[in-house]
Motif scaffolding. Structure first.
Motif, PDB file in Angstrom:
ATOM      1  N   HIS A  84       0.720  -1.226   0.106  1.00 14.62           N
ATOM      2  CA  HIS A  84      -0.033  -0.009  -0.117  1.00 14.62           C
ATOM      3  C   HIS A  84       0.691   1.296   0.068  1.00 14.62           C
ATOM      4  O   HIS A  84       0.270   2.403  -0.492  1.00 14.62           O
ATOM      5  CB  HIS A  84      -0.922  -0.003   1.211  1.00 14.62           C
ATOM      6  N   ASP A 128       3.409   1.235  -1.926  1.00 18.31           N
ATOM      7  CA  ASP A 128       3.728   1.417  -3.380  1.00 18.31           C
ATOM      8  C   ASP A 128       2.632   1.918  -4.125  1.00 18.31           C
ATOM      9  O   ASP A 128       2.547   2.828  -5.090  1.00 18.31           O
ATOM     10  CB  ASP A 128       4.145   0.115  -3.929  1.00 18.31           C
ATOM     11  N   ARG A 129       1.136   1.578  -3.689  1.00 20.30           N
ATOM     12  CA  ARG A 129      -0.036   2.053  -4.592  1.00 20.30           C
ATOM     13  C   ARG A 129      -0.289   3.226  -4.263  1.00 20.30           C
ATOM     14  O   ARG A 129      -0.778   3.913  -5.385  1.00 20.30           O
ATOM     15  CB  ARG A 129      -1.014   1.029  -3.643  1.00 20.30           C
ATOM     16  N   TRP A 130       0.024   3.869  -3.246  1.00 23.52           N
ATOM     17  CA  TRP A 130      -0.286   5.299  -2.927  1.00 23.52           C
ATOM     18  C   TRP A 130       0.792   6.307  -2.761  1.00 23.52           C
ATOM     19  O   TRP A 130       0.771   7.708  -2.721  1.00 23.52           O
ATOM     20  CB  TRP A 130      -1.116   5.584  -1.602  1.00 23.52           C
TER      21      TRP A 130
END
Length: 336
Positions: A249, A251-253
């Protein structure tokens, strides 16, 4: 041979090592093991949940009669929480992150030593003014939460030592072996508060997935961020970032903290991944010294090993392997 400092003498310890009061990790078994090993075990009580504290204190006191203490998140407690904790008779109370002013007198009246963690020179001055018995100088290398605009351990600790005068200072942040403890003593600290290394011990409460991640982790893979607090709905104040190992998460945001804070999908996706076991139950709080953590020892033996390796490192630096350290203001003197 041990290392005697103002900190060890204050609590009657064999070694200048304190367990960082890590929430989710530093329970009664771990704190007791550190205390039995000759250091100061500190329970990670966080917001002071009374049922948790009562249970873990019972485990601790059944396993050791050595000195112990308890640590709180200052922003998350009130005087009633502190009062209930003091009824258990800790030798020390450590307060971190937030203004400790409302609680200083209560700690003293409760018969405990006041330990204050600081992340800036201004906080160190306040700790001195409040009459702290021990000051913990936390550098940005530390795992878990810390000041978003803090300073590295190496330059920060001696500044706090000079400011603190006769008050013992513990170094914190990036210390994971005896060489790090020796460096802290050489900087004038009276010991070290150690977290990440103690997460990977037999007595740690950390989830096995988290322990495995720490044992296999690298300091280069850690980063400081508020993102994981945002997506998991944590109440942590935004002025504190947290150093963790990599996380899906993050990496995702990455770079979209503001969007994550307002997009309901961020929390929903995090909770879904948590429920499916895709991610560990907590972020993997880990300091930059995580490279040095490669086994899973007993915390009791680890304390003595840290001190022994520190004495060896100091002896090598002085050109005399029989010497464990040299006397200084808060620094180490050999004890045979």
């Amino acid at each position: 041979m041990g290392l005697t400092t103002a900190f060890t003498e204050m609590f009657g310890l064999r070694h200048p090592v304190a367990l960082a009061p890590m929430g989710g990790t530093a329970g009664g078994a771990l704190a007791a093991a550190v205390s039995r090993g000759g250091g100061l075990g500190l329970l990670g009580s966080g917001d002071g949940d009374p049922a948790w504290l009562t249970r873990e204190v019972a485990l601790l006191t059944a396993a050791t009669d050595r000195p112990w203490g308890v640590g709180f998140l200052t922003w998350a407690i009130d005087r009633a929480v502190l009062g209930r904790a003091l009824e258990h008779g800790p030798r020390a109370v450590m307060l971190s992150f937030g203004d400790p002013t409302p609680y200083a007198d209560d700690v003293r009246r409760g018969g405990a030593a006041l330990m204050l963690q600081v992340t800036s020179v201004d906080e160190a001055r306040r700790a001195v003014d409040l009459g702290a018995d021990v000051i913990v100088a936390q550098g940005t290398e530390a795992g878990g939460h810390g000041a978003s605009r803090g300073r590295s351990t190496l330059p920060f600790v001696p500044v706090v030592v000079d400011l603190a005068g006769s008050v013992p200072v513990l170094a914190a942040g990036g210390i994971a072996d005896g060489r790090g403890l020796a460096a802290a003593l050489a900087l004038g600290a009276a010991g070290a508060l150690i977290g990440t290394r103690f997460q990977a011990t037999a007595e740690s409460l950390a989830d096995p997935a988290i322990v495995r991640a720490i044992v296999g982790g690298r300091g280069a893979d850690t980063e400081r961020s508020t993102l994981l607090d945002v997506v998991r709905g944590s109440r942590w104040p935004s002025e504190y970032t947290a150093r963790t190992l990599g996380h899906p998460h993050l990496d995702r945001w990455q770079g979209r903290e503001g969007e994550a804070a307002t997009d309901p999908r961020a929390r929903r996706d995090y909770d879904d991944d948590l429920a499916r076991g895709v991610i560990p139950p907590q972020p993997v709080w880990a300091g930059e010294g995580v490279d040095l953590v490669r086994d899973l020892p007993s915390a009791e033996g680890l304390v003595a090993s840290l001190a022994a390796r520190a004495a060896e490192a100091l002896g090598r630096a002085l050109g005399d392997p029989s010497i464990g350290g040299s006397s200084a203001s808060g620094g180490a003197a050999p004890r045979r």
